[in-house]
Motif scaffolding. Structure first.
Motif, PDB file in Angstrom:
ATOM      1  N   ASP A 159       0.829  -1.202   0.000  1.00  0.00           N
ATOM      2  CA  ASP A 159       0.000   0.000   0.000  1.00  0.00           C
ATOM      3  C   ASP A 159       0.866   1.255   0.000  1.00  0.00           C
ATOM      4  OD1 ASP A 159       0.858  -1.037   2.372  1.00  0.00           O
ATOM      5  OD2 ASP A 159      -0.467   0.265   3.550  1.00  0.00           O
ATOM      6  N   GLN A 160       0.295   2.323  -0.540  1.00  0.00           N
ATOM      7  CA  GLN A 160       0.883   3.668  -0.509  1.00  0.00           C
ATOM      8  C   GLN A 160       2.363   3.748  -0.914  1.00  0.00           C
ATOM      9  OE1 GLN A 160      -0.048   4.595   3.513  1.00  0.00           O
ATOM     10  NE2 GLN A 160      -1.973   5.623   2.984  1.00  0.00           N
ATOM     11  N   GLN A 161       2.583   3.642  -2.190  1.00  0.00           N
ATOM     12  CA  GLN A 161       3.902   3.915  -2.773  1.00  0.00           C
ATOM     13  C   GLN A 161       5.022   3.016  -2.256  1.00  0.00           C
ATOM     14  OE1 GLN A 161       3.998   8.122  -1.676  1.00  0.00           O
ATOM     15  NE2 GLN A 161       3.686   8.624  -3.812  1.00  0.00           N
ATOM     16  N   ILE A 162       4.684   1.855  -1.735  1.00  0.00           N
ATOM     17  CA  ILE A 162       5.734   0.931  -1.299  1.00  0.00           C
ATOM     18  C   ILE A 162       5.754  -0.271  -2.243  1.00  0.00           C
ATOM     19  CG2 ILE A 162       6.578  -0.587   0.540  1.00  0.00           C
ATOM     20  CD1 ILE A 162       6.819   2.259   1.392  1.00  0.00           C
ATOM     21  N   VAL A 163       6.955  -0.601  -2.714  1.00  0.00           N
ATOM     22  CA  VAL A 163       7.128  -1.775  -3.572  1.00  0.00           C
ATOM     23  C   VAL A 163       8.139  -2.687  -2.889  1.00  0.00           C
ATOM     24  CG1 VAL A 163       8.072  -2.562  -5.790  1.00  0.00           C
ATOM     25  CG2 VAL A 163       6.610  -0.550  -5.716  1.00  0.00           C
TER      26      VAL A 163
ATOM     27  N   ASP B 253      -0.227   3.784  -9.349  1.00  0.00           N
ATOM     28  CA  ASP B 253      -1.655   3.839  -9.674  1.00  0.00           C
ATOM     29  C   ASP B 253      -2.103   2.485 -10.190  1.00  0.00           C
ATOM     30  OD1 ASP B 253      -1.990   6.704  -9.311  1.00  0.00           O
ATOM     31  OD2 ASP B 253      -0.698   6.896 -11.069  1.00  0.00           O
ATOM     32  N   GLY B 254      -3.355   2.166  -9.919  1.00  0.00           N
ATOM     33  CA  GLY B 254      -3.929   0.963 -10.522  1.00  0.00           C
ATOM     34  C   GLY B 254      -3.996  -0.209  -9.574  1.00  0.00           C
ATOM     35  N   GLU B 255      -4.065  -1.399 -10.156  1.00  0.00           N
ATOM     36  CA  GLU B 255      -4.307  -2.616  -9.388  1.00  0.00           C
ATOM     37  C   GLU B 255      -3.061  -3.071  -8.632  1.00  0.00           C
ATOM     38  OE1 GLU B 255      -5.573  -5.560 -12.204  1.00  0.00           O
ATOM     39  OE2 GLU B 255      -7.226  -4.336 -12.979  1.00  0.00           O
ATOM     40  N   GLU B 256      -3.311  -3.888  -7.589  1.00  0.00           N
ATOM     41  CA  GLU B 256      -2.187  -4.515  -6.885  1.00  0.00           C
ATOM     42  C   GLU B 256      -1.535  -5.542  -7.804  1.00  0.00           C
ATOM     43  OE1 GLU B 256      -3.302  -6.208  -3.186  1.00  0.00           O
ATOM     44  OE2 GLU B 256      -3.510  -4.253  -2.191  1.00  0.00           O
ATOM     45  N   LEU B 257      -0.255  -5.835  -7.544  1.00  0.00           N
ATOM     46  CA  LEU B 257       0.474  -6.677  -8.501  1.00  0.00           C
ATOM     47  C   LEU B 257       1.548  -7.495  -7.813  1.00  0.00           C
ATOM     48  CD1 LEU B 257       1.144  -7.065 -11.679  1.00  0.00           C
ATOM     49  CD2 LEU B 257       2.938  -5.392 -11.240  1.00  0.00           C
ATOM     50  N   LYS B 258       1.678  -8.743  -8.249  1.00  0.00           N
ATOM     51  CA  LYS B 258       2.835  -9.576  -7.911  1.00  0.00           C
ATOM     52  C   LYS B 258       3.355 -10.095  -9.226  1.00  0.00           C
ATOM     53  CE  LYS B 258       1.446 -11.759  -3.546  1.00  0.00           C
ATOM     54  NZ  LYS B 258       0.952 -12.997  -2.973  1.00  0.00           N
ATOM     55  N   ILE B 259       4.637  -9.867  -9.500  1.00  0.00           N
ATOM     56  CA  ILE B 259       5.176 -10.296 -10.794  1.00  0.00           C
ATOM     57  C   ILE B 259       6.623 -10.751 -10.616  1.00  0.00           C
ATOM     58  CG2 ILE B 259       5.933  -7.953 -11.464  1.00  0.00           C
ATOM     59  CD1 ILE B 259       4.958  -8.664 -14.346  1.00  0.00           C
ATOM     60  N   SER B 260       7.013 -11.791 -11.356  1.00  0.00           N
ATOM     61  CA  SER B 260       8.401 -12.279 -11.308  1.00  0.00           C
ATOM     62  C   SER B 260       9.050 -12.071 -12.670  1.00  0.00           C
ATOM     63  CB  SER B 260       8.418 -13.771 -10.964  1.00  0.00           C
ATOM     64  OG  SER B 260       7.822 -13.981  -9.715  1.00  0.00           O
ATOM     65  N   PHE B 261      10.342 -11.757 -12.661  1.00  0.00           N
ATOM     66  CA  PHE B 261      11.038 -11.501 -13.936  1.00  0.00           C
ATOM     67  C   PHE B 261      12.540 -11.669 -13.729  1.00  0.00           C
ATOM     68  CE2 PHE B 261       9.983  -7.559 -11.713  1.00  0.00           C
ATOM     69  CZ  PHE B 261      11.241  -7.017 -11.496  1.00  0.00           C
TER      70      PHE B 261
ATOM     71  N   GLY C 170      19.161 -18.860   0.488  1.00  0.00           N
ATOM     72  CA  GLY C 170      18.510 -17.954   1.431  1.00  0.00           C
ATOM     73  C   GLY C 170      17.565 -17.039   0.695  1.00  0.00           C
ATOM     74  N   LYS C 171      17.121 -15.987   1.350  1.00  0.00           N
ATOM     75  CA  LYS C 171      16.216 -15.060   0.666  1.00  0.00           C
ATOM     76  C   LYS C 171      16.530 -13.614   1.027  1.00  0.00           C
ATOM     77  CE  LYS C 171      12.411 -15.440   3.990  1.00  0.00           C
ATOM     78  NZ  LYS C 171      10.992 -15.738   4.138  1.00  0.00           N
ATOM     79  N   VAL C 172      16.053 -12.708   0.194  1.00  0.00           N
ATOM     80  CA  VAL C 172      16.251 -11.278   0.430  1.00  0.00           C
ATOM     81  C   VAL C 172      14.926 -10.576   0.148  1.00  0.00           C
ATOM     82  CG1 VAL C 172      17.214 -11.092  -1.908  1.00  0.00           C
ATOM     83  CG2 VAL C 172      17.482  -9.191  -0.353  1.00  0.00           C
ATOM     84  N   GLU C 173      14.612  -9.598   0.995  1.00  0.00           N
ATOM     85  CA  GLU C 173      13.415  -8.779   0.783  1.00  0.00           C
ATOM     86  C   GLU C 173      13.801  -7.335   1.049  1.00  0.00           C
ATOM     87  OE1 GLU C 173      10.800 -10.396   3.679  1.00  0.00           O
ATOM     88  OE2 GLU C 173      10.323 -12.187   2.502  1.00  0.00           O
ATOM     89  N   GLU C 174      13.330  -6.449   0.191  1.00  0.00           N
ATOM     90  CA  GLU C 174      13.644  -5.026   0.394  1.00  0.00           C
ATOM     91  C   GLU C 174      12.454  -4.196  -0.041  1.00  0.00           C
ATOM     92  OE1 GLU C 174      16.874  -1.616  -1.014  1.00  0.00           O
ATOM     93  OE2 GLU C 174      17.281  -3.717  -1.458  1.00  0.00           O
ATOM     94  N   GLU C 175      12.076  -3.245   0.782  1.00  0.00           N
ATOM     95  CA  GLU C 175      10.975  -2.346   0.413  1.00  0.00           C
ATOM     96  C   GLU C 175      11.562  -1.014  -0.035  1.00  0.00           C
ATOM     97  OE1 GLU C 175       8.189  -2.033   3.635  1.00  0.00           O
ATOM     98  OE2 GLU C 175       7.301  -4.000   3.200  1.00  0.00           O
ATOM     99  N   ILE C 176      11.050  -0.527  -1.146  1.00  0.00           N
ATOM    100  CA  ILE C 176      11.485   0.807  -1.588  1.00  0.00           C
ATOM    101  C   ILE C 176      10.249   1.689  -1.762  1.00  0.00           C
ATOM    102  CG2 ILE C 176      13.619   0.032  -2.728  1.00  0.00           C
ATOM    103  CD1 ILE C 176      12.188   0.377  -5.415  1.00  0.00           C
ATOM    104  N   THR C 177      10.443   2.980  -1.557  1.00  0.00           N
ATOM    105  CA  THR C 177       9.352   3.940  -1.743  1.00  0.00           C
ATOM    106  C   THR C 177       9.441   4.465  -3.167  1.00  0.00           C
ATOM    107  OG1 THR C 177       9.598   4.561   0.554  1.00  0.00           O
ATOM    108  CG2 THR C 177       8.314   6.043  -0.832  1.00  0.00           C
ATOM    109  N   VAL C 178       8.304   4.436  -3.871  1.00  0.00           N
ATOM    110  CA  VAL C 178       8.297   4.941  -5.250  1.00  0.00           C
ATOM    111  C   VAL C 178       7.580   6.287  -5.281  1.00  0.00           C
ATOM    112  CG1 VAL C 178       8.443   2.665  -6.315  1.00  0.00           C
ATOM    113  CG2 VAL C 178       6.195   3.609  -5.795  1.00  0.00           C
ATOM    114  N   ALA C 179       7.799   7.047  -6.358  1.00  0.00           N
ATOM    115  CA  ALA C 179       7.237   8.398  -6.447  1.00  0.00           C
ATOM    116  C   ALA C 179       5.711   8.341  -6.521  1.00  0.00           C
ATOM    117  CB  ALA C 179       7.809   9.107  -7.668  1.00  0.00           C
ATOM    118  N   SER C 180       5.202   7.363  -7.291  1.00  0.00           N
ATOM    119  CA  SER C 180       3.738   7.218  -7.348  1.00  0.00           C
ATOM    120  C   SER C 180       3.395   5.832  -7.832  1.00  0.00           C
ATOM    121  CB  SER C 180       3.121   8.270  -8.279  1.00  0.00           C
ATOM    122  OG  SER C 180       3.439   7.955  -9.620  1.00  0.00           O
TER     123      SER C 180
END
Length: 380
Positions: free
Chosen positions: A298-302, A324-332, A312-322
């Motif tokens: 929620d609110q500009q967090i990816v 819009d639209g639907e929630e998303l989970k995508i792998s690439f 092992g695993k790594v997780e990092e949250e970054i704040t984006v400028a904006s």
């Protein structure tokens, strides 16, 4: 033949032309480097039948004398030993002399080398493209367009046409497009007058040729002249002539790969995103495509994460400028994302998603001259 020439200037030219010389050639004489001396200066030539590079050294230019003595003639020198010798000569000036028996004497300071040469008559004639279809581009713009696309060409020979960059003119714009069928890189440039009469619907230049060309060219605003024939393309500056074959076949229609509308749009800081993806890729090295996952919060967090059960695993949250639209989970593939973000010239990028299993687009925030498209990876 006899020349007395500045060693560093000669070395610079040798480095250009040896990029086209391969020791694994079906035509033995092409394993050599051709030197041709005329009263204007000397021309060095290297070729592997796919690419030919000619580099010209004038007697003098802008008041700098490069060649002190010159007697006309031509010779083929060994492309492995000759550059090594010139590079390690003790004095800034070098004298090269060829006798009737094609013996080459190289003198500099107290060092003297003798090399066997080959008859230049046996060297294949270099075809100059004589077409009406010439146009010019500033060198720095051409280098940019190569940099923004060439990394996305295919490295697999199963579809040879995809190992090249597709060049075409559409609607007053010059387009460069490359794809390996998992990602696509496109760059376009508004045309000046005079290029609009682009003679061919499209041409496909081998990615290897464009890579070599880009390395040789200096980053200047000087113009480079481009000429195209049915199966070859030539790039010419004052002292350089670069000839490449074109790839045969029709390039696939890529415009239909680009989604028309998007469901989730993120504006992010290019550098922040690039560094987060780079960190996530550290633990994704083992799996086939360095797959990482992006998930909107929620609110500009990816959240950017990767999970490798053995490591092992790594997780990092970054704040984006904006966002819009639907929630998303995508792998690439993190590699594709890093490649795409590295060539972006703006501080912020716009990423348009059309769902978890549809290709997504990355472009600069303030213009649409660069476009990167990446296909997601199914991980569930």
């Amino acid at each position: 033949m006899k020349i007395v020439i500045n060693r560093d200037k000669l070395m610079e030219s040798i480095q250009h032309v040896t990029k086209a010389i391969s020791s694994k050639t079906a035509i033995p004489i092409l394993a050599g480097l051709k030197i041709q001396a005329t009263h204007n200066g000397i021309t060095l030539t290297g070729s592997n039948s796919d690419i030919t590079i000619e580099s010209f050294i004038p007697v003098e230019e802008e008041g700098i004398q490069y060649i002190d003595e010159i007697e006309q003639g031509e010779i083929i020198v060994h492309a492995k030993y000759f550059p090594e010798i010139i590079r390690k000569l003790p004095s800034p000036s070098v004298q090269i002399e060829v006798d009737e028996q094609l013996q080459i004497t190289i003198q500099s300071g107290h060092a003297e080398f003798h090399l066997n040469g080959q008859d230049a008559e046996e060297y294949p004639q270099i075809s100059q493209i004589n077409t009406e279809t010439n146009f010019e581009l500033p060198i720095n713009l051409l280098k940019n367009m190569i940099k923004q696309t060439v990394f996305a060409v295919s490295t697999s020979e199963t579809r040879p046409i995809l190992t090249g960059v597709n060049i075409k003119v559409e609607g007053e714009q010059l387009h460069f497009v490359a794809t390996d069928s998992h990602r696509l890189a496109a760059s376009k440039l508004p045309l000046q007058e005079g290029i609009a009469e682009f003679p061919f619907e499209q041409v496909v230049i081998p990615g290897k040729s464009l890579n070599e060309l880009s390395k040789i060219l200096d980053d200047t605003e000087d113009k480079i002249q481009i000429s195209i024939s049915e199966n070859q393309i030539a790039f010419q500056t004052n002292h350089l002539y670069f000839l490449s074959r074109l790839l045969d076949g029709k390039y696939p229609e890529t415009s239909r790969l680009i989604p028309e509308e998007s469901k989730t749009v993120i504006h992010a800081d290019t550098k922040t995103l690039l560094q987060a993806v780079d960190r996530a890729s550290l633990l994704a090295k083992d799996n086939h495509n360095n797959v990482i996952r992006l998930q909107t919060k929620d609110q500009q967090i990816v959240e950017i994460s990767s999970n490798s059960p053995e490591i092992g695993k790594v997780e990092e949250e970054i704040t984006v400028a904006s966002m819009d639209g639907e929630e998303l989970k995508i792998s690439f593939s993190s590699k594709y994302m890093i490649d795409a973000l590295k060539i972006m010239e703006t501080e912020q990028v716009k990423i348009e998603f059309t769902g978890a299993m549809r290709p997504f687009i990355i472009k600069p925030i303030d213009h649409d001259q660069i476009l990167q498209l990446i296909l997601p990876v199914r991980t569930f």
